[in-house]
Design an enzyme around this catalytic site. Structure first.
Site, mmCIF file in Angstrom:
data_model
loop_
_atom_site.group_PDB
_atom_site.id
_atom_site.type_symbol
_atom_site.label_atom_id
_atom_site.label_comp_id
_atom_site.label_asym_id
_atom_site.label_seq_id
_atom_site.Cartn_x
_atom_site.Cartn_y
_atom_site.Cartn_z
ATOM 1 N N THR A 19 2.439 0.242 -11.128
ATOM 2 C CA THR A 19 3.722 0.785 -11.584
ATOM 3 C C THR A 19 4.731 -0.289 -11.979
ATOM 4 O OG1 THR A 19 4.627 0.876 -9.332
ATOM 5 C CG2 THR A 19 3.428 2.817 -10.115
ATOM 6 N N ARG A 20 4.381 -1.570 -11.797
ATOM 7 C CA ARG A 20 5.300 -2.663 -12.125
ATOM 8 C C ARG A 20 4.535 -3.806 -12.777
ATOM 9 N NH1 ARG A 20 7.885 -4.487 -6.717
ATOM 10 N NH2 ARG A 20 9.154 -5.766 -8.106
ATOM 11 N N THR A 42 2.938 0.322 -3.247
ATOM 12 C CA THR A 42 3.074 0.164 -1.798
ATOM 13 C C THR A 42 4.422 0.610 -1.276
ATOM 14 O OG1 THR A 42 1.518 -1.686 -1.807
ATOM 15 C CG2 THR A 42 2.951 -1.487 0.110
ATOM 16 N N TYR A 160 -2.194 -18.038 -1.535
ATOM 17 C CA TYR A 160 -2.409 -17.304 -2.782
ATOM 18 C C TYR A 160 -3.636 -17.833 -3.518
ATOM 19 C CZ TYR A 160 -1.146 -15.112 -7.256
ATOM 20 O OH TYR A 160 -1.150 -14.369 -8.420
#
Length: 250
Positions: A19-20, A42, A160
């Site tokens: 969604t982003r 989330t 990461y």
């Protein structure tokens, strides 16, 4: 710029973190190609609702689901929903990811673990459960978003980088396990893409990254989405276990 034409009108696509940022662009491209899209998120309900509103006439083919991909029980519940509501699920895009940057010696243990949980274990959970559904139809696509950080190990991103390198290794192993079942498994590796995901980078670091890109610009989410759309298509039937870099030549 013209777009390649793909038809996903008979398929359901799952995009985690859909969604982003890059995930939103991927979801949008599949909607434009006629797909039904299940976009997960989330926490940011406002961003998810805004995306739904922005989808216009395609909004009835966009389904939003809130859960944490790193939680196996929640992932199983999500797949129970898919089996009931979306029989034509054919493509999984593992896009969910977080950053909690710090030099390794000063990195809190929780930050190390959380990044690996979301980025790596989340993709494991989603891929494991997708394979079980895809095997029945002897067809499926799993595309995981990784990062050049997994190759170069950027300063302050040990957690990461480890998670993203792990995704590539997992992809290559899984691709061999499921190839005979008509399932392909690939990665797309975006470089520096102009989203809010890199908005908090210090100016000095942004300038250094920009100088290291041969094309001398950051990429756009839509450029990443176009690559995902191709790998999810029948045109990519003979591509598996690969990493497609979308990084301006880094």
């Amino acid at each position: 710029m013209s777009r390649a034409s793909f038809d996903y009108s008979s398929q359901t696509i799952v995009v985690t973190g859909g969604t982003r940022g890059i995930g939103r662009a991927i979801s949008r491209r599949f909607l434009d190609a006629g797909a039904t899209v299940v976009a997960t998120y989330t926490a940011n309900r406002d961003a998810a609702d805004e995306f739904k509103t922005s989808a216009g006439p395609a909004a009835d083919r966009l389904h939003l689901r809130k859960f944490e991909v790193e939680d196996y029980a929640q992932a199983k519940a999500f797949y129970a929903y898919l089996e009931k509501e979306h029989k034509h699920f054919t493509v999984l895009i593992n896009n969910s990811g977080i950053r909690r940057d710090s030099v390794l010696a000063m990195m809190p243990l929780d930050d190390w673990q959380k990044v690996l949980d979301v980025n790596l274990t989340g993709a494991f959970n989603m891929s494991k459960l997708a394979v079980l559904m895809f095997m029945a139809n002897r067809y499926g696509r799993i595309i995981t978003i990784t990062s050049p950080s997994g190759r170069f190990g950027f300063e302050g991103q040990a957690n990461y980088a480890a998670s993203k390198a792990g995704l590539v290794a997992m992809t290559r192993s899984l691709s061999k396990e499921v190839a005979s079942r008509g399932i392909t498994v690939n990665c797309v590796s975006p470089g520096l893409i102009d989203t809010d995901f890199i908005a908090d980078l210090p100016d000095k670091l942004r300038k250094e990254y920009l100088a290291a890109i041969p094309l001398k610009r950051f990429g756009t989410p839509d450029e990443v989405a176009a690559s995902v759309l191709f790998l999810a298509s029948r045109d990519a039937d003979y591509i598996t276990g690969s990493v497609l870099s979308v990084d301006g030549g880094m």
